[in-house]
Design an enzyme around this catalytic site. Structure first.
Site, PDB file in Angstrom:
ATOM      1  N   ARG A  51       0.830  -1.206   0.000  1.00 31.27           N
ATOM      2  CA  ARG A  51       0.000   0.000   0.000  1.00 31.27           C
ATOM      3  C   ARG A  51       0.868   1.261   0.000  1.00 31.27           C
ATOM      4  NH1 ARG A  51      -3.333  -0.995   4.160  1.00 31.27           N
ATOM      5  NH2 ARG A  51      -2.642   0.748   5.399  1.00 31.27           N
ATOM      6  N   ASP A 171      -7.035  21.402 -11.462  1.00 31.21           N
ATOM      7  CA  ASP A 171      -7.294  20.123 -12.109  1.00 31.21           C
ATOM      8  C   ASP A 171      -6.754  20.219 -13.538  1.00 31.21           C
ATOM      9  OD1 ASP A 171      -8.417  17.984 -13.587  1.00 31.21           O
ATOM     10  OD2 ASP A 171     -10.041  17.768 -12.142  1.00 31.21           O
TER      11      ASP A 171
HETATM   12  C1  LIG Z   1     -12.472  12.178 -15.485  1.00 30.87           C
HETATM   13  C2  LIG Z   1     -12.175  13.359 -14.648  1.00 30.87           C
HETATM   14  C3  LIG Z   1     -11.973  13.216 -13.289  1.00 30.87           C
HETATM   15  C4  LIG Z   1     -12.123  11.887 -12.585  1.00 30.87           C
HETATM   16  O1  LIG Z   1     -11.172  10.967 -13.012  1.00 30.87           O
HETATM   17  P1  LIG Z   1     -11.386   9.362 -12.915  1.00 30.87           P
HETATM   18  O2  LIG Z   1     -10.042   8.867 -13.302  1.00 30.87           O
HETATM   19  O3  LIG Z   1     -12.476   9.020 -13.866  1.00 30.87           O
HETATM   20  O4  LIG Z   1     -11.753   9.069 -11.510  1.00 30.87           O
HETATM   21  C5  LIG Z   1     -11.666  14.350 -12.575  1.00 30.87           C
HETATM   22  N1  LIG Z   1     -11.569  15.568 -13.140  1.00 30.87           N
HETATM   23  C6  LIG Z   1     -11.757  15.734 -14.449  1.00 30.87           C
HETATM   24  C7  LIG Z   1     -11.641  17.095 -15.042  1.00 30.87           C
HETATM   25  C8  LIG Z   1     -12.073  14.643 -15.243  1.00 30.87           C
HETATM   26  O5  LIG Z   1     -12.294  14.813 -16.550  1.00 30.87           O
END
Ligand SMILES: *Cc1c(COP(=O)(O)O)cnc(C)c1O
Length: 371
Positions: A51, A171
């Site tokens: 982990r 993000d």
């Molecule tokens: C897809 C996405 C996520 C989540 O990612 P997963 O790998 O599907 O959990 C988060 N933020 C954005 C902008 C995304 O497009």
């Protein structure tokens, strides 16, 4: 090397020093426990239990960290990385600012879980205006936002946030670290899904957090170890293998997006086209300054669900699928997932097909779909 260009950086990212007789990228190490020294215990070896400790994952983290310009921790999914970051940083009584137009499950998590433990959640549209940031602990932005593709001026927002004592997380899923470098733009943290363009083969789920702060890295690492949302070694290895072609994949995806944007903007049967690389797009002014390359994703409206279905049915090269950033061109009518987008709203993700083929196919499919 700092002077290397994107293709070179991707090919070499995170690889160990060459050792004669060893592979370029070592294969996945499958282990839950590892052998321990009977006398010294776990202190003397880098690997004790899977982990916290896995060498395949560490190679991938070195690679993504190099590309983002910080230290990285990978998670099982993007959503695990984002929720892990939010719960690492936020405490009851804190205030967080999240996008109104960002990834839908993050908003659900905020209004259910975060609000439920006493975190005050404020929402702001990606393009602004942002609320007064005094007393805010964390501002999480998504730029370009998924699925609407608005952008925010990260250096300007980071200056405001830092003056108010708030942290900024970006993000970077849609842009990828080759599309923009949030840590250079003033963000404290990057969080992203590696499921999309970063790895690009539509065959794994991955997330990560990157930062230059040793304290934040330690907190995120501790959170991940205690909650356990790590990717398995095979997915980590596949992701690292896929990173080598990121520059090549993005180059074709961006070229395809540009060609489709020019096609779609000229069609009277397509409305609401968004692509931050189009000079007329509302996001262009900021995106063209802070982004190093434009995403392979665009969005538009075909009016209603039936017309989207006719378009997808007629298209030979556009698969109906959610997610984005893969090798294959896909399109998703977001409203079918309970998203708050319009019924005919489509997010289209360009793959690496030849541009001329894709343009011909989308043209023919729109013609077939009719009005
Ligand atoms: C897809 C996405 C996520 C989540 O990612 P997963 O790998 O599907 O959990 C988060 N933020 C954005 C902008 C995304 O497009």
């Amino acid at each position: 090397m700092a002077d290397d260009h994107d293709g070179t950086r991707c090919v070499h990212a995170g690889l160990p020093e060459p050792v004669p007789g060893e592979p370029f990228l070592p294969g996945p190490v499958f282990a839950a426990p590892y052998h321990l020294d009977p006398w010294a215990g776990p202190a003397t070896a880098p690997n004790g239990y899977g982990r916290p400790d896995n060498p395949t994952r560490r190679h991938l983290e070195a690679a993504i960290g190099e590309l983002e310009g910080g230290q990285c921790r990978v998670f099982a999914t993007g959503q695990a990385a984002i929720t892990g970051l939010l719960l690492t940083v936020l405490r009851p009584g804190d205030t967080v600012v999240l996008p109104t137009d960002g990834y839908f499950p993050v908003r659900s998590f905020a209004t259910d879980t975060l609000a439920g433990i006493g975190v005050r959640v404020l929402f702001a549209p990606t393009a602004g205006p942002y609320p007064d940031l005094d007393g805010v602990r964390l501002v999480l932005v998504e730029t370009p936002a998924n699925p609407g593709l608005d952008v925010v001026d990260v250096p300007a927002l980071a200056a405001r946030a830092h003056a108010a004592g708030a942290l900024v997380a970006v993000d970077n899923t849609t842009a990828t670290p080759l599309g923009q470098c949030p840590l250079d733009l003033g963000a404290d943290l990057v969080v992203a899904s590696g499921t999309k363009a970063l790895t690009g083969h539509s065959d794994l789920l991955l997330g990560y957090v990157a930062t230059r702060s040793a304290d934040l890295l330690e907190a995120v690492t501790g959170w991940r170890t205690i909650t356990g949302a790590v990717p398995g070694p095979f997915d980590a290895w596949l992701a690292h293998r896929s990173l080598a072609t990121l520059d090549l994949r993005l180059a074709r995806q961006t070229a395809n997006a540009e060609a489709l944007a020019r096609l779609l903007v000229a069609r009277p049967d397509v409305t609401g086209l968004r692509w931050p690389g189009l000079p007329d797009d509302p996001a262009y002014a900021v995106a063209s300054v802070q982004m190093r390359r434009m995403p392979g994703v665009l969005s538009f409206d075909l009016g209603d669900a039936e017309r989207v279905a006719r378009f997808l049915d007629a298209a030979r090269l556009v698969a109906a699928a959610t997610s984005f950033g893969g090798l294959h061109t896909t399109a998703d009518r977001r409203a079918q997932w309970g998203d708050d987008t319009a019924p005919g709203f489509v997010r289209l993700s360009c793959g690496v097909e030849d541009t001329v083929d894709l343009v011909a196919d989308v043209t023919a499919a729109l013609d077939t779909a009719g009005r």
